[in-house]
Design a protein around this motif. Structure first.
Motif, PDB file in Angstrom:
ATOM      1  N   ASN B 180      -1.003   0.120   4.214  1.00 27.46           N
ATOM      2  CA  ASN B 180      -0.529  -1.186   3.787  1.00 27.46           C
ATOM      3  C   ASN B 180      -1.640  -1.997   3.148  1.00 27.46           C
ATOM      4  N   VAL B 181      -2.810  -1.974   3.801  1.00 27.14           N
ATOM      5  CA  VAL B 181      -3.920  -2.772   3.293  1.00 27.14           C
ATOM      6  C   VAL B 181      -4.358  -2.259   1.921  1.00 27.14           C
ATOM      7  N   ILE B 182      -4.425  -0.945   1.773  1.00 30.35           N
ATOM      8  CA  ILE B 182      -4.823  -0.380   0.480  1.00 30.35           C
ATOM      9  C   ILE B 182      -3.843  -0.824  -0.606  1.00 30.35           C
ATOM     10  N   LEU B 183      -2.565  -0.727  -0.311  1.00 31.62           N
ATOM     11  CA  LEU B 183      -1.580  -1.067  -1.342  1.00 31.62           C
ATOM     12  C   LEU B 183      -1.531  -2.567  -1.620  1.00 31.62           C
ATOM     13  N   PHE B 184      -1.656  -3.374  -0.573  1.00 30.99           N
ATOM     14  CA  PHE B 184      -1.641  -4.822  -0.795  1.00 30.99           C
ATOM     15  C   PHE B 184      -2.881  -5.274  -1.578  1.00 30.99           C
ATOM     16  N   THR B 185      -4.054  -4.762  -1.190  1.00 38.67           N
ATOM     17  CA  THR B 185      -5.247  -5.185  -1.941  1.00 38.67           C
ATOM     18  C   THR B 185      -5.143  -4.715  -3.388  1.00 38.67           C
ATOM     19  N   GLY B 186      -4.559  -3.516  -3.567  1.00 45.34           N
ATOM     20  CA  GLY B 186      -4.366  -3.013  -4.926  1.00 45.34           C
ATOM     21  C   GLY B 186      -3.542  -3.985  -5.740  1.00 45.34           C
ATOM     22  N   ALA B 187      -2.469  -4.479  -5.133  1.00 44.66           N
ATOM     23  CA  ALA B 187      -1.611  -5.424  -5.841  1.00 44.66           C
ATOM     24  C   ALA B 187      -2.357  -6.738  -6.078  1.00 44.66           C
ATOM     25  N   MET B 188      -3.156  -7.144  -5.090  1.00 44.57           N
ATOM     26  CA  MET B 188      -3.858  -8.433  -5.221  1.00 44.57           C
ATOM     27  C   MET B 188      -4.903  -8.400  -6.332  1.00 44.57           C
ATOM     28  N   THR B 189      -5.583  -7.253  -6.486  1.00 44.29           N
ATOM     29  CA  THR B 189      -6.626  -7.213  -7.519  1.00 44.29           C
ATOM     30  C   THR B 189      -6.029  -7.326  -8.916  1.00 44.29           C
TER      31      THR B 189
END
Lengths: 328, 311
Positions: B180-189
């Protein structure tokens, strides 16, 4: 929309606001607690994996091993024992296939090397299918706009959205009827599918890729297959490699699928599951000692190759394959 | 696309013919696989739900008969006899949804803002995906059940049921942050920097930025996650299989269906230790799909329609 991005180096120096920094401090605190918990579990497992079994059983359950009391014990002995002596018993069984009739399989003992072999084959072939197939199909559907392409894309979308839960019984029944239940290649055929999240990741990737390259190659008389293998796949190789690695790791750690569809071909994760949860002779072979340190050593042995892979390919494995809303 | 039209007598358009040949060569096998292992399997799963199998004594093979709704009745009997299946699944979902996803969002925001130690936390949260939640579960189980009692600590997995249930739920929560964290940070960047600069100029503090810029910007990703969480309600097994507990009062529906499918002999007719036949399990699956499919579609529609968008 899906894309790969390296995290951008940006750190804002805005707002020295108290609320803001308290907010981050609170998150930091939770993260630290979580880290400590995880680190403790890992550390405990590591310390105990090099401990003589007797040392653990006589009460030294937290501290550093008393090697002094066991002069014959070398700290790698548990791991040696796992590599050379660990085996599990696989039950015999029989099932009825409506095509081939009654099929039986024998009970046998499977040792570490064979489990390792099964794992490597299971994870590699599965990962190759799960990465190349979505890539190739996504490319074909994206760049060859035939009548059916839209239909197939819609199909993939429907498959992706319908939450099907537990069709294991029907799957097992089919595999038994086809006579591929409890075979390695049966599990490969099962994995030979393109639908799933990565199909859309690849599709979005190819959508952003200009056709001019491909058309130029076609003008030069390149065969469609040559274009696929010499231009498209090398071009997408980074993304494919990432998906391949992620699939490899999850298949390496998967024991439920092998347990369900190929009980006679235990993978390492499957073996460790039996080692930890079953009594002697009822999973692990009867002459294998079952001490907590041995179990820890076993679990660590299974995890080690993946950890090594992770150390070398960290950014690949954690790269941000992000999946936004799927286009409908 | 139509720029190169070369006229040759054999085909009207040889380029198109070649392309079509390639197209079907590539798609043929995956489509056959799809038809058999997806379409047929799920179709058969529905059929199975309405059938009952019996094995005549001393014979090989089965006799099949139409079962009407009796398999569905069996499912209700199971739920009545084991109400905890449903409550455990729902409780797990609630915790995951109201604690797991928000925490993952906060962690991602922290990491995305590159605060103190953030790259280290990122790796750490991802660790259970690498070492595998299963191996972690094995470590945890042995630690708690062998080491804890020796020093007077309670065995969290075998003392009072509520402790055990909470331990299982929280453990499975901790194991799932990584992805989840990987995908959320990916979206945030991928939030445009100009948007953030604008919000900074407007005097937003990080909390306001999180709620008014970040969340709305990554909303499509968040919707995907919510949908995945909802369709996972009856799949999640909470690592029960790895923990291999001696009691079944913590079982979830996902675990029940998986463990019951796993039978060494047959399975179409319930055998030793199996409470539900394959037909009953298929009926169970069918019911769940019939509940989840409209539910996820509606929620997706609603979220997309009424959800926030970045301003």
């Amino acid at each position: 929309m899906a894309f790969i991005k390296k995290p951008r180096a940006r750190r804002s120096n805005y707002s020295k606001s108290v609320a803001g920094s308290l907010f981050f401090d609170a998150i930091c605190l939770i993260l630290i607690l979580l880290s400590i918990m995880m680190a403790c579990i890992l550390l405990w497992a590591l310390v105990n994996s090099i401990k003589p079994g007797e040392d653990f059983e006589t009460g030294n359950v937290f501290l550093w091993p008393n090697f002094g009391k066991f002069p014959d014990f070398r700290f790698w002995d548990n791991f040696l024992e796992i590599l050379t002596g660990f085996g599990i018993r696989v039950d015999s069984g029989s099932y009825y296939s409506s095509i081939f009739g009654e099929i039986t399989y024998e009970a046998k003992e499977v040792y570490f090397p064979e489990m390792l072999f099964n794992t490597i084959i299971y994870a590699s072939v599965g990962a190759i299918f799960q990465s190349f197939l979505p890539a190739i199909v996504a490319y074909t559907l994206c760049k060859y706009k035939f009548k059916f392409s839209k239909f197939f894309y819609g199909l993939a979308l429907i498959v992706y959205i319908i939450p099907i839960v537990g069709n294991f019984p029907a799957m097992i029944t089919l595999m038994r009827d086809l006579g591929i239940y409890n075979t390695l290649w049966g599990s490969f055929i099962q994995k030979f599918n393109f639908f799933g999240m990565y199909f859309f990741v690849f599709y979005a990737y190819f959508e952003n890729y200009s056709d001019s390259y491909l058309e130029a190659a076609e003008m030069d008389g390149a065969n469609q297959f040559v274009i696929l293998f010499k231009i498209v796949l090398p071009m997408a190789s980074k993304l494919i490699l990432t998906v391949l690695l992620i699939s490899f790791v999850s298949l390496w750690n998967d024991y439920q699928t092998p347990l369900l569809y190929m009980p006679s071909y235990p993978t390492l994760a499957y073996g460790i599951y039996k080692l930890v949860n079953f009594s002697k002779g009822n999973g692990p072979i009867s002459h294998f000692d079952l001490t907590v340190p041995l179990k820890m050593a076993g679990a660590i042995t299974v995890a080690t190759p993946i950890v090594v892979l992770f150390i070398f390919l960290k950014e690949k494995l954690m790269s941000n394959i992000s999946l936004g809303g799927v286009k409908e | 696309m139509q720029s190169a039209v070369m006229k040759k007598p054999l085909f009207k358009n040889p380029r198109k013919a070649k392309r079509a040949l390639f197209y079907w060569c590539i798609l043929a096998l995956p489509l056959i696989q799809f038809l058999i292992f997806y379409v047929y399997v799920n179709f058969d799963s529905v059929i199975l739900a309405f059938q009952s199998y019996e094995q005549p004594i001393g014979e090989v093979g089965y006799t099949v008969s139409f079962a009407g709704l009796s398999n569905f009745k069996n499912v209700f009997d199971i739920i009545k006899a084991k109400p905890f299946l449903l409550t455990n699944s729902l409780l797990l979902f609630v915790v995951d949804f109201f604690i797991g996803i928000p925490l993952a969002l906060l962690f991602s925001y922290y990491i995305y803002k590159r605060r103190f130690f953030s790259s280290w936390f990122r790796v750490l949260l991802f660790l259970p995906q690498i070492i595998s939640g299963t191996v972690f579960a094995i470590f945890f189980k042995e630690l708690v059940s062998f080491a804890f009692p020796q020093v007077g600590l309670p065995n969290l997995l075998a003392s009072d049921p509520n402790t055990t249930r909470m331990t299982l739920i929280l453990f499975s929560l901790c194991m799932t942050f990584g992805v989840n964290v990987i995908l959320f940070t990916g979206a945030m960047t991928s939030i445009p920097p100009s948007l953030i600069e604008a919000s900074e100029l407007d005097g937003c503090n990080p909390i306001q930025e999180f709620f008014h810029v970040t969340i709305p910007s990554i909303f499509p990703t968040l919707v995907s996650f919510i949908i995945i969480a909802i369709s996972g309600i009856f799949v999640n097994q909470m690592f029960l299989f790895t923990f291999h507990l001696s009691t079944n009062e913590f079982d979830t529906i996902g675990y029940f269906i998986y463990s019951q499918s796993q039978s060494r002999y047959g399975g179409l007719v319930p055998t030793d230790g199996q409470t539900a036949s394959y037909s009953t399990l298929s009926a169970f699956s069918l019911m769940i799909t019939l509940i989840l499919f409209p539910l996820t579609l509606t929620i997706r529609k609603l979220l997309t329609k009424f959800g926030p968008s970045p301003r």
